[in-house]
Design a protein around this motif. Structure first.
Motif, PDB file in Angstrom:
ATOM      1  N   LYS A 164      -9.597  25.881   0.966  1.00 19.05           N
ATOM      2  CA  LYS A 164      -8.627  24.820   0.709  1.00 19.05           C
ATOM      3  C   LYS A 164      -8.928  23.652   1.630  1.00 19.05           C
ATOM      4  O   LYS A 164      -9.242  23.840   2.804  1.00 19.05           O
ATOM      5  N   GLU A 165      -8.824  22.440   1.075  1.00 20.61           N
ATOM      6  CA  GLU A 165      -9.182  21.235   1.824  1.00 20.61           C
ATOM      7  C   GLU A 165      -7.937  20.474   2.274  1.00 20.61           C
ATOM      8  O   GLU A 165      -6.945  20.388   1.544  1.00 20.61           O
ATOM      9  N   PHE A 166      -8.012  19.895   3.485  1.00 21.71           N
ATOM     10  CA  PHE A 166      -6.923  19.129   4.061  1.00 21.71           C
ATOM     11  C   PHE A 166      -7.457  17.815   4.611  1.00 21.71           C
ATOM     12  O   PHE A 166      -8.637  17.696   4.947  1.00 21.71           O
ATOM     13  N   LYS A 167      -6.561  16.817   4.710  1.00 20.43           N
ATOM     14  CA  LYS A 167      -6.879  15.545   5.353  1.00 20.43           C
ATOM     15  C   LYS A 167      -6.283  15.534   6.748  1.00 20.43           C
ATOM     16  O   LYS A 167      -5.131  15.956   6.946  1.00 20.43           O
ATOM     17  N   VAL A 168      -7.035  15.046   7.721  1.00 17.86           N
ATOM     18  CA  VAL A 168      -6.546  14.945   9.103  1.00 17.86           C
ATOM     19  C   VAL A 168      -6.720  13.502   9.565  1.00 17.86           C
ATOM     20  O   VAL A 168      -7.833  12.969   9.544  1.00 17.86           O
ATOM     21  N   GLU A 169      -5.616  12.889   9.978  1.00 18.10           N
ATOM     22  CA  GLU A 169      -5.663  11.522  10.501  1.00 18.10           C
ATOM     23  C   GLU A 169      -5.808  11.586  12.024  1.00 18.10           C
ATOM     24  O   GLU A 169      -4.972  12.139  12.714  1.00 18.10           O
ATOM     25  N   ASN A 178     -11.933  15.208   6.827  1.00 18.44           N
ATOM     26  CA  ASN A 178     -11.653  16.289   5.890  1.00 18.44           C
ATOM     27  C   ASN A 178     -11.895  17.619   6.600  1.00 18.44           C
ATOM     28  O   ASN A 178     -12.908  17.771   7.294  1.00 18.44           O
ATOM     29  N   VAL A 179     -10.976  18.549   6.415  1.00 17.01           N
ATOM     30  CA  VAL A 179     -11.132  19.892   6.974  1.00 17.01           C
ATOM     31  C   VAL A 179     -10.911  20.897   5.852  1.00 17.01           C
ATOM     32  O   VAL A 179      -9.841  20.929   5.245  1.00 17.01           O
ATOM     33  N   THR A 180     -11.934  21.687   5.572  1.00 19.47           N
ATOM     34  CA  THR A 180     -11.813  22.741   4.571  1.00 19.47           C
ATOM     35  C   THR A 180     -11.799  24.088   5.275  1.00 19.47           C
ATOM     36  O   THR A 180     -12.668  24.377   6.104  1.00 19.47           O
ATOM     37  N   ILE A 181     -10.805  24.900   4.948  1.00 19.59           N
ATOM     38  CA  ILE A 181     -10.715  26.257   5.498  1.00 19.59           C
ATOM     39  C   ILE A 181     -11.343  27.210   4.490  1.00 19.59           C
ATOM     40  O   ILE A 181     -10.902  27.299   3.336  1.00 19.59           O
ATOM     41  N   HIS A 182     -12.383  27.922   4.923  1.00 16.53           N
ATOM     42  CA  HIS A 182     -13.056  28.919   4.090  1.00 16.53           C
ATOM     43  C   HIS A 182     -12.605  30.312   4.531  1.00 16.53           C
ATOM     44  O   HIS A 182     -12.634  30.622   5.722  1.00 16.53           O
ATOM     45  N   VAL A 183     -12.201  31.133   3.571  1.00 10.51           N
ATOM     46  CA  VAL A 183     -11.670  32.464   3.872  1.00 10.51           C
ATOM     47  C   VAL A 183     -12.435  33.509   3.068  1.00 10.51           C
ATOM     48  O   VAL A 183     -12.589  33.374   1.847  1.00 10.51           O
ATOM     49  N   GLU A 184     -12.885  34.550   3.751  1.00  8.58           N
ATOM     50  CA  GLU A 184     -13.544  35.678   3.084  1.00  8.58           C
ATOM     51  C   GLU A 184     -12.999  36.985   3.644  1.00  8.58           C
ATOM     52  O   GLU A 184     -12.755  37.105   4.845  1.00  8.58           O
ATOM     53  N   LYS A 185     -12.806  37.939   2.757  1.00 12.74           N
ATOM     54  CA  LYS A 185     -12.469  39.295   3.178  1.00 12.74           C
ATOM     55  C   LYS A 185     -12.948  40.269   2.109  1.00 12.74           C
ATOM     56  O   LYS A 185     -12.427  40.280   0.988  1.00 12.74           O
TER      57      LYS A 185
END
Length: 261
Positions: free
Chosen positions: A254-259, A239-246
């Motif tokens: 947002k979370e993604f699945k990586v095989e 699982n890879v979650t991208i955290h964004v702040e500004k």
């Protein structure tokens, strides 16, 4: 006399420093007031409209910025996917002039497909997506679509987010990830038709149901694209979650699945 001369030189020196500081402040204020860069537009055209399996199809990416046709895109790569499968195939587009970059492709199975045009130009990146049908998929259409329209869950996510003015968060560079090889994790951030620049971006990575989460800071490699090198140490699903702040306005993820193979 020498004292007066020294005082005059001192005053001149102070005035020079004050003017330089004023210019710097003005430049900083002007820079901070500049609007974010406007993202170029990519229109995907597919011909013929009636696509049959085994027959050649021309896919074009038309790249423009307002009325300007962009002739100097540094990379145009098309990603093709049969929506019933996990894997994607890729092909590089060739420049035809007038802002048009194209590729010819053949599809050997009936089905619902998508093409994503990954376009890099002017230190920016855009990646619109378009769905299309190959051959006879009437039964599939009846099961998965309402009337003659695509299922809304399968619509181009980046396009719907752009129309709504929401923050589009996309993870790139995960098509063929191999365990123990260095992978470029890249987050592409877009809000409406503007790239999101100068944001703080972090990747949160963890293996399947493992409670050990790793956090990796990303750097902005080009406008709207944030990258970090990462090594996945095991095969399987991550699982890879991208955290964004500004500032105070944007706190999103947002979370993604990586095989990993």
């Amino acid at each position: 006399m020498r004292k007066n001369h020294f005082m005059i030189k001192s005053l001149v020196f102070i005035m020079i420093i004050a003017l330089a500081a004023g210019c710097t402040a003005t430049q900083e204020e002007t820079s901070s007031e500049l609007p974010p860069p406007k993202l170029f537009d990519v229109s995907i055209q597919i011909s013929p409209i009636d696509i049959q399996k085994g027959e050649p199809v021309t896919i074009e990416a038309i790249v423009t910025l307002d009325s300007e046709k962009i002739e100097d895109a540094s990379e145009v790569k098309f990603e093709f996917k049969n929506e019933s499968r996990e894997e994607s195939t890729f092909a590089y587009g060739s420049h035809q002039g007038e802002g048009v970059y194209s590729v010819e492709e053949t599809f050997n199975e009936d089905g619902v497909y998508s093409v994503t045009a990954h376009v890099t130009a002017r230190n920016m990146h855009n990646m619109p997506k378009k769905q299309f049908i190959v051959g006879n998929v009437d039964q599939m259409m009846d099961e998965d679509m309402d009337s003659n329209e695509m299922d809304h869950e399968n619509m181009d996510e980046s396009m719907s987010e752009a129309i709504a003015g929401e923050l589009g968060i996309h993870l790139m560079g995960i098509e063929n990830v191999v365990a123990n090889d260095e992978t470029d994790l890249t987050a592409h951030l877009q809000q409406g038709d503007q790239l999101l620049i100068d944001a703080k971006v972090q990747f949160e990575v963890w293996f399947e149901n493992n409670e050990n989460h790793e956090y990796v800071d990303a750097s902005e490699e080009m406008q709207g694209m944030y990258k970090s090198d990462y090594i996945f140490t095991s095969t399987g699903t991550y699982n890879v979650t991208i955290h964004v702040e500004k500032g105070e306005e944007i706190h999103d993820h947002k979370e993604f699945k990586v095989e990993v193979k």
